[in-house]
Structure formats: C-alpha cells, structure tokens
Motif scaffolding. Structure first.
Motif, PDB file in Angstrom:
ATOM      1  N   ASN A 149      49.006   4.338   0.077  1.00 11.18           N
ATOM      2  CA  ASN A 149      50.288   3.971   0.679  1.00 11.18           C
ATOM      3  C   ASN A 149      51.064   5.193   1.145  1.00 11.18           C
ATOM      4  O   ASN A 149      51.754   5.141   2.169  1.00 11.18           O
ATOM      5  CB  ASN A 149      51.117   3.146  -0.307  1.00 11.18           C
ATOM      6  CG  ASN A 149      50.776   1.665  -0.257  1.00 11.18           C
ATOM      7  OD1 ASN A 149      51.175   0.964   0.653  1.00 11.18           O
ATOM      8  ND2 ASN A 149      50.014   1.200  -1.239  1.00 11.18           N
ATOM      9  N   GLU A 153      52.137   5.728   5.069  1.00 10.51           N
ATOM     10  CA  GLU A 153      53.502   6.061   5.490  1.00 10.51           C
ATOM     11  C   GLU A 153      53.517   7.317   6.357  1.00 10.51           C
ATOM     12  O   GLU A 153      54.200   7.378   7.389  1.00 10.51           O
ATOM     13  CB  GLU A 153      54.380   6.261   4.254  1.00 10.51           C
ATOM     14  CG  GLU A 153      55.841   6.548   4.578  1.00 10.51           C
ATOM     15  CD  GLU A 153      56.706   6.729   3.342  1.00 10.51           C
ATOM     16  OE1 GLU A 153      57.913   6.959   3.504  1.00 10.51           O
ATOM     17  OE2 GLU A 153      56.171   6.635   2.219  1.00 10.51           O
ATOM     18  N   ASP A 156      51.846   6.568   9.820  1.00 12.99           N
ATOM     19  CA  ASP A 156      52.767   5.806  10.663  1.00 12.99           C
ATOM     20  C   ASP A 156      53.777   6.731  11.346  1.00 12.99           C
ATOM     21  O   ASP A 156      54.106   6.560  12.529  1.00 12.99           O
ATOM     22  CB  ASP A 156      53.516   4.764   9.832  1.00 12.99           C
ATOM     23  CG  ASP A 156      52.680   3.520   9.541  1.00 12.99           C
ATOM     24  OD1 ASP A 156      51.627   3.345  10.184  1.00 12.99           O
ATOM     25  OD2 ASP A 156      53.088   2.727   8.669  1.00 12.99           O
TER      26      ASP A 156
END
Length: 327
Positions: A149, A153, A156
């Motif tokens: 994760n 992040e 992105d």
C-alpha cells in the motif's frame, strides 16, 4: 491441557516490517493472560547472546499496535550461526528459566531456530515478519500489505507528475528474491510493464511494447521493477531504454526503505495479532517447533524445518492480466 512452558521469550529478527509490534503485543498479552512470564529479547539473536532481556507486562505493549518498526529492535547475528554462539544463547535462557521462544522474522531466522531447538530442546514458534511475502505456508506475511500500500500510494503520486510531463517512469520497489510487491502494486497502479525475479525479463519485448505505445501517442507509461529482477534494477532498465528510445523522456524512482516504515494497515494488525495469539497457544498446548501461518483464512501450522522461501513461479495469468489491462 497442562502447560508445557512457563516462561517464554519473544524476539524480532532480520529485516523489520510493519505489524511486528502488533505481533509482539499479542504474544505478551496472550502469555500474561495464561499466567506465563513473558520476556522481550532486544535486537534478535544478538540480544539473546548478550542477555539483553527484560520482563514484559501488559503495560509494556500499550500504545504500540499502530507503530511501525519493532520496539524490540532487530539485528542480524552471525555468531548465532555457530555452535558456540547457540550454546551461549542456551546458557542465557537457562539462567533466566526461559523455556520457549517466539521468533518473528524470515526464513533465515527460522533456520537458526531449527538448529537451536534441535540442539537444546527449546521449543520455538516462528511468525513470518517480512514485507516480501516470500515464505511458503501462509497467504500473507506480517508487513506485506502495508508495504504494498505504501508502494501504491507512491506510484499514484508519480503517475501524476508523469502525466503532467508525458514521461516514462521506471519505479523500483523492494523484493530481492520475490516480486510480490512489484506485481501487486504494479497491477493496482496500472503499470504497463512489471519486471520480477520469478520471470525472465525480455527487455526486447519491453522496448517493443514502448515503441508500439509511442506510435499510438501513449506517452505516459509506468514500469515497475522488483529490485531483485534478474536483468537488474530500475537504473539498468532505464539505461537500455534510453539507448533504444532516446525520444522518450525517462525518469527513475527508487522507493527504497520507505516501504518498510509507517503505521501498519488494518490487515497487517489483524494477521499479526492472530498469529501472535496462536503462537502462544501453540506453546501452551504442546504444538512446538512450528511456523504459524494463515491459509484460506485458517491457521496453518508447518514444522519449522520445512519452512522455506517461496521460490514458486508467479502464475502466467497474472502477467496476462498486466498485458491486457495495460493495452
């Protein structure tokens, strides 16, 4: 059932991973609930050799479940690999009356535990604390969900700047021997190519894919590379692409140890708590020298000597998904 142990030690060994503190908390509180004495061992096997050990009560683990890293700290210990080092460790445990160990770490930590337990009959329980998800016998390892994760992040955010400048970004994530972080984060972020150790990298196919996208005026592309990819890391891949496709503006981003830090996700807190609880239950009920994993949402117990790094192939279906969804 009559308890087989009365004093247990818990240590974290090898690389740190988010969720280790949640596992420590579960071991301490479950042990105290059952009337055991629980001892924290600092800096893994190194602290064991140096008798850097302290008693842990419930309040010792208050307010740590949300913290990354490990309050017990971690280290790698070459001396424990020797018979003399393991004998020294046994003398320390014998002096304190500790008759069971919970080891939170990777396969290297478990190999040491197998030898130690065989030599001195100290029951050991292993919990997989590694962001790489490379231990066979469990669907998840403590820290993987947080690490992936964190990578998602970051990727992105990189995509935003890639889109603003019409750039190709080559992003290196952790995974020296396993490509799970690269695979999961790459698919989740829509990467055009994902390069992993489990699959031989065809750099020519990567170049051709980018050439085809250049013809279609698809100028924003992401390539996610596991650090252990056999062709090399992100810098090596970028070198070839810049030589072959000089018109594509290319940048490299290496995420590095940011993936190891930060507050653990809900999933990592849950599996760490569950594994820590079952580690103590295993010691109490005589299920010794096992690795505690979770498979299909059920507890999975494997003899420690059978635990090994997951060297299996990534399903070709995953790579087909990458190709189709990135088109």
């Amino acid at each position: 059932m009559e308890k087989k142990v009365s004093k247990i030690g818990v240590l974290t060994s090898g690389g740190d991973s988010p969720g280790m503190n949640a596992a420590i908390r579960a071991v301490v509180r479950t042990g105290n609930y059952h009337g055991l004495e629980v001892f924290g061992i600092m800096r893994g096997y190194q602290g064991l050799l140096e008798d850097d050990i302290f008693r842990m009560e419930n309040r010792s683990v208050a307010n740590i479940i949300q913290r990354g890293g490990t309050i017990l700290k971690t280290a790698r210990c070459k001396e424990f690999r020797t018979p003399e080092g393991r004998d020294r460790a046994y003398q320390v445990l014998k002096g304190r009356g500790i008759d069971g160990l919970v080891i939170i770490g990777g396969d290297g930590s478990f190999r040491g535990a197998v030898e130690f337990s065989a030599e001195y009959d100290i029951p050991c329980i292993g919990l997989a604390g590694t962001i790489d998800k490379d231990i066979a016998g469990t669907d998840f390892t403590i820290g993987f969900d947080t690490a992936v994760n964190t990578a998602v992040e970051a990727i992105d955010k990189i995509r935003d700047t890639a889109d603003a400048h019409d750039r190709l970004f080559i992003i290196e994530v952790m995974g020296r021997d396993a490509g799970y972080i690269a695979l999961h984060s790459g698919i989740a972020c829509g990467a055009e190519n994902i390069l992993i150790p489990e699959q031989k990298t065809d750099i020519e196919a990567v170049v051709q894919s980018l050439q085809e996208k250049e013809r279609r005026k698809k100028l924003v592309n992401l390539i996610v590379v596991a650090e252990g990819d056999e062709f090399g890391g992100a810098n090596e891949v970028a070198k070839v692409i810049k030589e072959r496709l000089p018109n594509i503006e290319t940048r490299v981003a290496i995420l590095g140890h940011i993936q190891r830090g930060g507050a653990p996700t809900c999933l990592d807190r849950l599996i760490a708590s569950r594994m820590g609880y079952h580690a103590v239950e295993s010691l109490i009920h005589g299920r010794h020298n096992v690795f505690v994993g979770i498979t299909n949402n059920r507890m999975n117990y494997i003899p420690l000597e059978q635990v090994h790094k997951k060297k299996g192939k990534i399903s070709p279906e995953w790579m087909k998904i990458v190709k189709i969804l990135a088109s």
